[in-house]
Motif scaffolding. Sequence first.
Motif, PDB file in Angstrom:
ATOM      1  N   ARG A   1       1.320  -1.455   0.095  1.00 47.68           N
ATOM      2  CA  ARG A   1       0.009  -0.060  -0.056  1.00 47.68           C
ATOM      3  C   ARG A   1       1.007   1.478  -0.079  1.00 47.68           C
ATOM      4  NH1 ARG A   1      -5.420  -0.664   1.735  1.00 47.68           N
ATOM      5  NH2 ARG A   1      -5.448   1.857   1.255  1.00 47.68           N
ATOM      6  N   GLU A   2       1.987   1.495   0.772  1.00 43.32           N
ATOM      7  CA  GLU A   2       2.615   2.485   1.415  1.00 43.32           C
ATOM      8  C   GLU A   2       3.433   2.262  -0.275  1.00 43.32           C
ATOM      9  OE1 GLU A   2       4.381   1.931   5.288  1.00 43.32           O
ATOM     10  OE2 GLU A   2       5.431   1.167   3.595  1.00 43.32           O
ATOM     11  N   ALA A   3       4.065   1.447  -1.130  1.00 40.12           N
ATOM     12  CA  ALA A   3       4.813   1.723  -2.361  1.00 40.12           C
ATOM     13  C   ALA A   3       4.040   2.529  -3.376  1.00 40.12           C
ATOM     14  CB  ALA A   3       5.176   0.404  -2.742  1.00 40.12           C
ATOM     15  N   ALA A   4       2.606   2.306  -4.173  1.00 42.13           N
ATOM     16  CA  ALA A   4       2.327   2.961  -5.206  1.00 42.13           C
ATOM     17  C   ALA A   4       2.434   4.626  -5.031  1.00 42.13           C
ATOM     18  CB  ALA A   4       0.749   2.776  -5.248  1.00 42.13           C
ATOM     19  N   VAL A   5       2.120   5.444  -4.092  1.00 43.42           N
ATOM     20  CA  VAL A   5       2.407   7.197  -3.771  1.00 43.42           C
ATOM     21  C   VAL A   5       3.791   7.118  -3.913  1.00 43.42           C
ATOM     22  CG1 VAL A   5       2.518   8.610  -2.005  1.00 43.42           C
ATOM     23  CG2 VAL A   5       0.658   8.019  -2.617  1.00 43.42           C
ATOM     24  N   ARG A   6       4.987   6.346  -3.441  1.00 38.97           N
ATOM     25  CA  ARG A   6       6.347   6.782  -3.061  1.00 38.97           C
ATOM     26  C   ARG A   6       6.828   6.255  -4.389  1.00 38.97           C
ATOM     27  NH1 ARG A   6       3.243   6.155   1.222  1.00 38.97           N
ATOM     28  NH2 ARG A   6       4.330   7.629   2.843  1.00 38.97           N
ATOM     29  N   PHE A   7       6.457   5.407  -5.709  1.00 33.34           N
ATOM     30  CA  PHE A   7       6.826   5.238  -6.803  1.00 33.34           C
ATOM     31  C   PHE A   7       6.456   6.708  -7.685  1.00 33.34           C
ATOM     32  CE2 PHE A   7       6.702   1.050  -7.001  1.00 33.34           C
ATOM     33  CZ  PHE A   7       8.141   0.137  -6.475  1.00 33.34           C
ATOM     34  N   ALA A   8       4.942   7.232  -7.329  1.00 27.49           N
ATOM     35  CA  ALA A   8       4.810   8.521  -7.790  1.00 27.49           C
ATOM     36  C   ALA A   8       5.965   9.439  -7.795  1.00 27.49           C
ATOM     37  CB  ALA A   8       3.455   9.246  -7.365  1.00 27.49           C
ATOM     38  N   TRP A   9       6.034   9.280  -6.489  1.00 24.91           N
ATOM     39  CA  TRP A   9       7.754  10.582  -5.984  1.00 24.91           C
ATOM     40  C   TRP A   9       8.727  10.124  -6.658  1.00 24.91           C
ATOM     41  CZ3 TRP A   9       7.482  10.759   0.334  1.00 24.91           C
ATOM     42  CH2 TRP A   9       5.985  11.090   0.857  1.00 24.91           C
ATOM     43  N   PHE A  10       8.686   8.533  -6.817  1.00 21.66           N
ATOM     44  CA  PHE A  10       9.792   8.795  -7.277  1.00 21.66           C
ATOM     45  C   PHE A  10       9.931   9.095  -8.685  1.00 21.66           C
ATOM     46  CE2 PHE A  10      12.402   5.358 -10.543  1.00 21.66           C
ATOM     47  CZ  PHE A  10      13.176   5.803  -9.752  1.00 21.66           C
ATOM     48  N   PHE A  11       8.620   8.643  -9.390  1.00 21.37           N
ATOM     49  CA  PHE A  11       9.041   9.055 -10.934  1.00 21.37           C
ATOM     50  C   PHE A  11       8.691  10.637 -11.544  1.00 21.37           C
ATOM     51  CE2 PHE A  11       8.094   4.931 -11.190  1.00 21.37           C
ATOM     52  CZ  PHE A  11       8.799   4.560 -12.605  1.00 21.37           C
ATOM     53  N   ASN A  12       8.647  11.293  -9.901  1.00 19.90           N
ATOM     54  CA  ASN A  12       8.075  12.670 -10.486  1.00 19.90           C
ATOM     55  C   ASN A  12       9.539  13.147  -9.548  1.00 19.90           C
ATOM     56  OD1 ASN A  12       5.206  13.041 -10.942  1.00 19.90           O
ATOM     57  ND2 ASN A  12       4.705  13.720  -9.093  1.00 19.90           N
ATOM     58  N   PHE A  13      10.174  13.025  -9.210  1.00 23.60           N
ATOM     59  CA  PHE A  13      11.983  13.185  -9.617  1.00 23.60           C
ATOM     60  C   PHE A  13      12.305  13.179 -10.841  1.00 23.60           C
ATOM     61  CE2 PHE A  13      11.961  12.594  -5.278  1.00 23.60           C
ATOM     62  CZ  PHE A  13      12.345  13.970  -5.065  1.00 23.60           C
ATOM     63  N   ALA A  14      12.617  12.249 -11.134  1.00 24.63           N
ATOM     64  CA  ALA A  14      12.623  11.771 -12.875  1.00 24.63           C
ATOM     65  C   ALA A  14      11.900  13.319 -14.058  1.00 24.63           C
ATOM     66  CB  ALA A  14      12.061  11.061 -13.612  1.00 24.63           C
ATOM     67  N   LEU A  15      11.124  13.548 -13.624  1.00 27.73           N
ATOM     68  CA  LEU A  15       9.889  14.491 -14.627  1.00 27.73           C
ATOM     69  C   LEU A  15      10.784  15.272 -14.404  1.00 27.73           C
ATOM     70  CD1 LEU A  15       6.111  13.861 -14.245  1.00 27.73           C
ATOM     71  CD2 LEU A  15       7.802  13.042 -16.276  1.00 27.73           C
ATOM     72  N   ALA A  16      11.081  16.071 -13.059  1.00 22.75           N
ATOM     73  CA  ALA A  16      11.843  17.326 -12.764  1.00 22.75           C
ATOM     74  C   ALA A  16      12.897  17.043 -13.414  1.00 22.75           C
ATOM     75  CB  ALA A  16      12.068  17.887 -11.341  1.00 22.75           C
ATOM     76  N   GLY A  17      13.363  16.504 -14.250  1.00 25.49           N
ATOM     77  CA  GLY A  17      14.952  16.056 -14.915  1.00 25.49           C
ATOM     78  C   GLY A  17      14.674  17.136 -16.151  1.00 25.49           C
ATOM     79  N   PRO A  18      13.489  16.541 -16.728  1.00 20.70           N
ATOM     80  CA  PRO A  18      13.530  17.854 -17.946  1.00 20.70           C
ATOM     81  C   PRO A  18      13.376  18.599 -17.669  1.00 20.70           C
ATOM     82  CG  PRO A  18      12.051  16.035 -18.256  1.00 20.70           C
ATOM     83  CD  PRO A  18      13.239  15.333 -17.183  1.00 20.70           C
ATOM     84  N   LEU A  19      12.158  19.145 -16.985  1.00 18.00           N
ATOM     85  CA  LEU A  19      11.844  20.222 -16.446  1.00 18.00           C
ATOM     86  C   LEU A  19      12.978  21.569 -16.029  1.00 18.00           C
ATOM     87  CD1 LEU A  19       8.838  21.158 -13.822  1.00 18.00           C
ATOM     88  CD2 LEU A  19      10.917  22.477 -13.737  1.00 18.00           C
ATOM     89  N   PHE A  20      13.854  20.583 -15.237  1.00 22.58           N
ATOM     90  CA  PHE A  20      14.562  21.226 -15.047  1.00 22.58           C
ATOM     91  C   PHE A  20      15.501  21.514 -15.843  1.00 22.58           C
ATOM     92  CE2 PHE A  20      18.931  21.940 -13.018  1.00 22.58           C
ATOM     93  CZ  PHE A  20      19.241  22.970 -12.397  1.00 22.58           C
ATOM     94  N   SER A  21      15.731  21.068 -17.085  1.00 18.82           N
ATOM     95  CA  SER A  21      16.609  21.080 -18.453  1.00 18.82           C
ATOM     96  C   SER A  21      16.514  22.263 -18.234  1.00 18.82           C
ATOM     97  CB  SER A  21      16.987  19.256 -19.105  1.00 18.82           C
ATOM     98  OG  SER A  21      17.928  19.395 -19.658  1.00 18.82           O
ATOM     99  N   GLY A  22      14.907  22.071 -19.010  1.00 18.46           N
ATOM    100  CA  GLY A  22      14.889  23.427 -20.084  1.00 18.46           C
ATOM    101  C   GLY A  22      15.152  24.553 -19.397  1.00 18.46           C
ATOM    102  N   LEU A  23      14.906  24.788 -18.210  1.00 19.76           N
ATOM    103  CA  LEU A  23      15.231  25.835 -17.429  1.00 19.76           C
ATOM    104  C   LEU A  23      16.848  25.964 -18.384  1.00 19.76           C
ATOM    105  CD1 LEU A  23      14.163  28.570 -15.481  1.00 19.76           C
ATOM    106  CD2 LEU A  23      14.427  27.095 -14.009  1.00 19.76           C
ATOM    107  N   LEU A  24      17.758  25.359 -17.536  1.00 13.85           N
ATOM    108  CA  LEU A  24      18.918  25.364 -17.337  1.00 13.85           C
ATOM    109  C   LEU A  24      19.351  25.753 -18.882  1.00 13.85           C
ATOM    110  CD1 LEU A  24      21.520  25.004 -15.325  1.00 13.85           C
ATOM    111  CD2 LEU A  24      21.550  22.662 -16.442  1.00 13.85           C
ATOM    112  N   ALA A  25      19.061  25.038 -19.492  1.00 13.64           N
ATOM    113  CA  ALA A  25      19.370  24.616 -21.235  1.00 13.64           C
ATOM    114  C   ALA A  25      19.172  26.448 -21.970  1.00 13.64           C
ATOM    115  CB  ALA A  25      18.786  24.322 -22.257  1.00 13.64           C
ATOM    116  N   PHE A  26      18.016  26.988 -20.987  1.00 15.51           N
ATOM    117  CA  PHE A  26      17.821  28.211 -21.386  1.00 15.51           C
ATOM    118  C   PHE A  26      18.923  29.283 -20.718  1.00 15.51           C
ATOM    119  CE2 PHE A  26      15.643  32.519 -20.053  1.00 15.51           C
ATOM    120  CZ  PHE A  26      15.169  33.009 -21.615  1.00 15.51           C
ATOM    121  N   ALA A  27      18.638  29.236 -19.724  1.00 17.68           N
ATOM    122  CA  ALA A  27      19.732  30.307 -18.210  1.00 17.68           C
ATOM    123  C   ALA A  27      21.542  29.673 -18.789  1.00 17.68           C
ATOM    124  CB  ALA A  27      20.154  29.424 -17.258  1.00 17.68           C
TER     125      ALA A  27
END
Length: 507
Positions: free
Chosen positions: A186-212
Amino acid sequence: MAEASPKSVPSEDQRVEEKKEEKSDGSFNSSVSGIPNTPTEEERKLDRTLLWKRDIVMIPIMGVMYMLLFLDRTNIANARSLGIGSPDGLEGALHMPSDGYNTALWIFYIPFVLAEVPANLILNWNKIRPGIFLGGQMFLLGVLGMCQGLTQSYGGLLALRFLLGVFEASLPAGATYMISMYYTKREAAVRFAWFFNFALAGPLFSGLLAFALQDLNGAGGYQGWRWIFIVEGLMTCFIAVFVICLCPNFPQHAQSWFLSTRERDRLLHNLEVSRGAEDKGSAADDVPIWKILTDWRIHLLTMCFFCCDITASSMSSFSPTILTELGWMATIAQLMTMPVWATGIVSTFVITWLTSRLNLRTPFLLFAICLQLIGWSIMVAWVPQAGVRYMALFFMAAGTFPQMSILMGWLSANLRGRKYLAVGMAWMVGFGNCANFISSNVFITTQRPRYPTGMATGLAFTVLGFVLTSIAFVLLVLGNRRRDRIRAQLTDAERERYDELYVKFVY
């Protein structure tokens, strides 16, 4: 089966006979002499402390590691978009052929896919501390990432991309395996969501960094796209040092700075109640490797992940290029990708939280796939207004990324045993990522800006994902009915041995 007294954390010298009653989520309610084992207030407080400790240590370490890996893997899309058609751009400076960019994408995934399962089995053997095994490879990845910004030839870039795949192979699967080992179903489902959201923050941050970093064009004699690789590679090396030092061991060997002896014993007890006995020598751990590799649950849910990842890999590799061709300048296109990724993050949190709260997976998966279908349908129809096609990316992000965390948790919840988890997690991450072979070759340069082959392929695999998810649901329901019929014919002792190996499916 011997279990702990309801008044204490289990220990070797305090055991009483218990009877286990199976719950709807496949875990067990332990009872002693017919009395339900209800946790005391002290145990509930200890469980809250355990959850808090795991959440502030495991998820940030695994998540930041995955974010930087995903960033290093996909920053080539940002580097390319800064100089499309320019002699100083990525393709022009390295004299790439017309299909050179596509080749640079898919060559990474050859070793990445092939090495996933062996790497996770090595991690499962526990001969090398997880921090050293994962953090050490992460440091090497950072070095190779920097070298992408220093290479002077197309062949050098391909060699570096191949080596990136070699050293990254064990990291995503290893991280998901570590999360599976530390959390209940029961605990794992939400934690996998947090884990994958860190991955999504990668390209989000990459776009900002590329602009900078665009203003660094020419600094030190390097084009702007080179600085993207160099700076992001340095970041990976820096964070790898913290992963080496702070990554926890497996639960049974958790460091004293992380969990006290009492907390560790309580965690092991909770994990066994949720998942059954998974220690070395248990029935679940003695399953032969060939049986795991031929298990239909792993392959069917991996195919669902594969269909979902067609959209995810298409977006990560080509969304900056597509946005540039919608009419935005290359630098603005970097920023325009950020709201798309942010939508994926919010959608993943909301949908996965509901999944965990209601203990339902299939309805939310099918809903997410429908959101994907809307996005791909708009792209295939080629609506003339650029804003409408931009909106399609939001539908695709909102539908795609929740599926990835739900599917990972779904597979984890339907497997039992450390070996099963090691192979299952690696197989889903590794072979699920074979989608990148397809997505990196169907967006044909000569077909831009409409990319009809790429858009039609994405739509087709999304439809296939809907069908496969429905099939998985039906098979799991039928599997539970068959299991119930078998258990009804067994004695209590036989049923207990049967339950050690055959898990009740959740869906």
